[in-house]
Design a protein around this motif. Structure first.
Motif, PDB file in Angstrom:
ATOM      1  N   ARG A  46      99.375  57.793  84.695  1.00  0.00           N
ATOM      2  CA  ARG A  46      99.080  57.083  85.950  1.00  0.00           C
ATOM      3  C   ARG A  46     100.212  56.153  86.405  1.00  0.00           C
ATOM      4  O   ARG A  46      99.983  55.245  87.196  1.00  0.00           O
ATOM      5  CB  ARG A  46      97.765  56.298  85.844  1.00  0.00           C
ATOM      6  CG  ARG A  46      96.549  57.173  85.630  1.00  0.00           C
ATOM      7  CD  ARG A  46      95.275  56.370  85.492  1.00  0.00           C
ATOM      8  NE  ARG A  46      95.325  55.473  84.343  1.00  0.00           N
ATOM      9  CZ  ARG A  46      95.059  55.850  83.095  1.00  0.00           C
ATOM     10  NH1 ARG A  46      94.726  57.091  82.839  1.00  0.00           N
ATOM     11  NH2 ARG A  46      95.105  54.980  82.118  1.00  0.00           N
ATOM     12  N   SER A 111      97.856  64.103  87.980  1.00  0.00           N
ATOM     13  CA  SER A 111      98.910  63.588  87.112  1.00  0.00           C
ATOM     14  C   SER A 111      99.649  64.721  86.408  1.00  0.00           C
ATOM     15  O   SER A 111      99.179  65.858  86.338  1.00  0.00           O
ATOM     16  CB  SER A 111      98.322  62.640  86.069  1.00  0.00           C
ATOM     17  OG  SER A 111      97.669  61.555  86.676  1.00  0.00           O
ATOM     18  N   ASP A 219      91.603  52.987  82.010  1.00  0.00           N
ATOM     19  CA  ASP A 219      92.156  51.872  82.765  1.00  0.00           C
ATOM     20  C   ASP A 219      91.786  50.511  82.203  1.00  0.00           C
ATOM     21  O   ASP A 219      92.602  49.595  82.184  1.00  0.00           O
ATOM     22  CB  ASP A 219      91.705  51.944  84.225  1.00  0.00           C
ATOM     23  CG  ASP A 219      92.520  52.931  85.030  1.00  0.00           C
ATOM     24  OD1 ASP A 219      93.493  53.493  84.470  1.00  0.00           O
ATOM     25  OD2 ASP A 219      92.203  53.163  86.213  1.00  0.00           O
TER      26      ASP A 219
END
Length: 498
Positions: A46, A111, A219
């Motif tokens: 990311r 990605s 995340d």
């Protein structure tokens, strides 16, 4: 067919083959007169590798606004266009699909999960009067996209299975909330190390280990040191024995394991991973690069907290160690000393107010400087930069009850939240993300230890959708906007187009 006709047919085929070979040789000779530069693009999950490449190619081929890229800013860049890549055994970077996703769908492309390549040819005029008299110049730019997780596998080349196990389990024990399932599975089979090998046990250990690594990468955790890299990005190797192993708690065991035991097979598969996965990548791809950009998603690490930043720092140390092995280093047999420019770029600068861009770059420089010192780095020219390959926000000022508040104006992605507010991905919003602290050391300490805990808790970076492209009065759609993408181009390519 008569013997004479057969002989004539054979001669025709031979002549045709000779012509084909001559044509190929001529094309190759012409191509050899054009210099080329191989640019590696990497970064951890990311960090924006796909977006960077897509925006770079789009702005060059569509005549984007690149004032700080000297060849473009001074009008010396005549044209840029895609050509077939030189390596037929490497997947092509799917530029067209990614750009359509960015521009038409206003979504971020998928990605990087494997290595890919793209060739962009640049035609330009030299910056010097003498060279301009010799005619226009041409440069092939071969862009090689690969996951940063694979780069972190470099450390495995200097670790035997015991050392790998010790390091991996040490990290897992430091993250008990993420690794509990794996550590429990490992403990359950601790007494089976010297038993006959069981594929079911191997698969269970590898599965729980991979799930633990996957949770680390989410995340809210944003951890970076997660080797082996192919466990999270297996590609066509998924399910192979080389990816079906896990670290073991060997304790004080020093004797060589008996053949066909669980320990022996785990060691064998680890060695297969190093031999058939890690080493070929570095020798066949990484070792051929001339320039390198490493994209760093520092904002996600800041969101996740001090542990994520410290882990990112360690990852950058390992990455830096890959670029310049010393003359007596064990790496000299794997990596030649070729890369002469490396740019570390903190991405998503558009998620911060303009006044904080310098702080973001300072944070990255601090991380890279520590990595350089620890890696005993020397040789290449290294720079840091804060950029946004695609600028998804605009600077704005919100007026409320007579008070002016600086903010970012953009469209948050669906389900992004701030406090109790959840965004739908359709409406624009003015958001104040908070300021990075003046003293960056506060980011590496827990809120309990920080004197600026209120500032720390106020930091929140949401993700935005790609922007709607602006149109001129004549109806021409402009290229993808960016922040300092042209500065990155100038550092990586400017000297080659002088």
């Amino acid at each position: 067919m008569s013997p004479l006709n057969s002989l004539f047919k054979t001669a025709q085929l031979a002549l045709s083959d000779a012509h084909t070979a001559l044509d190929n040789l001529t094309e190759s000779a012409i191509d050899l007169t054009v210099p080329n530069i191989r640019l590696g693009v990497t970064g951890l999950a990311r960090s924006g590798k796909t977006v960077f490449i897509s925006a770079l190619v789009h702005n060059l081929t569509a005549g984007g606004r690149l004032p700080l890229f000297d060849a473009a800013g001074t009008g010396r860049l005549a044209q840029a266009y895609l050509q077939p890549q030189p390596d037929d055994n490497v997947p092509r970077f799917n530029y067209e699909e990614h750009v359509e996703t960015l521009i038409k769908d206003r979504l971020w492309p998928e990605s990087t999960h494997q290595i890919s390549e793209l060739r962009l040819t640049l035609e330009y005029e030299s910056a010097t009067f003498f060279n301009r008299q010799l005619g226009g110049g041409k440069l092939h730019l071969d862009i090689v996209d690969y996951p940063g997780e694979w780069l972190l596998d470099l450390v495995l080349l200097k670790q035997d299975f015991r050392r790998f196990s010790e390091e991996a389990i040490k990290r897992a024990k430091a993250r008990p909330n993420l690794s509990n399932d794996f550590l429990s599975t490992l403990a359950r089979y601790q007494n089976n190390l010297h038993d006959e090998f069981s594929e079911d046990i191997a698969r269970e250990l590898a599965s729980t280990f991979t799930e633990y690594l996957s949770r680390c990468r989410e995340d809210e955790n944003a951890l970076s040191m997660l080797p082996p890299g192919r466990f999270l990005m297996p590609g066509d190797m998924k399910g192979t024995p080389a990816l079906t192993f896990a670290p073991l708690d060997l304790g004080t065991i020093q004797t060589k394991p008996k053949a066909n035991t669980l320990q022996a097979m785990m060691e064998r598969r680890y060695e297969a991973y190093r031999k058939h996965v890690v080493r070929p990548f570095f020798k066949n791809h990484f070792a051929k690069l001339d320039r390198q950009i490493v994209l760093v998603d520092a904002l996600t690490a800041i969101n996740a907290g001090p542990e994520a930043l410290q882990d990112l720092n360690q990852a950058l140390c390992e990455i830096m160690g890959a670029f310049r092995p010393g003359k007596s280093s064990w790496l000299s047999s794997v990596l030649p000393r070729r890369i002469d420019r490396i740019l570390f770029a903190a991405t998503k600068a558009d998620h911060l107010r303009r006044e904080d861009h310098d702080h973001l770059e300072a944070l990255l420089k601090q991380l890279v400087d520590q990595a350089m010192n620890r890696a005993k780095f020397s040789g290449a020219k290294v720079e840091t930069l804060a950029l946004a390959s695609v600028r998804a926000t605009r600077q704005a000022t919100v007026h409320h009850e007579g008070i002016e508040t600086p903010a970012l104006l953009g469209t948050p992605l669906p389900e992004e939240t701030i406090s109790e507010m959840m965004f739908d991905g359709e409406e624009e919003a003015a958001i104040f993300p908070g300021d990075l602290p003046e003293d960056l050391k506060d980011l590496f300490s827990s809120q309990e230890d920080s004197n600026n805990s209120e500032d720390r808790s106020a930091l929140k970076y949401v993700r935005f959708r790609p922007p709607k492209l602006e149109r001129t009065a004549e109806g021409i759609t402009l290229s993808l906007p960016h922040i300092r993408l042209d500065s990155a181009m100038e550092f990586l390519l400017g000297d080659k187009l002088a």
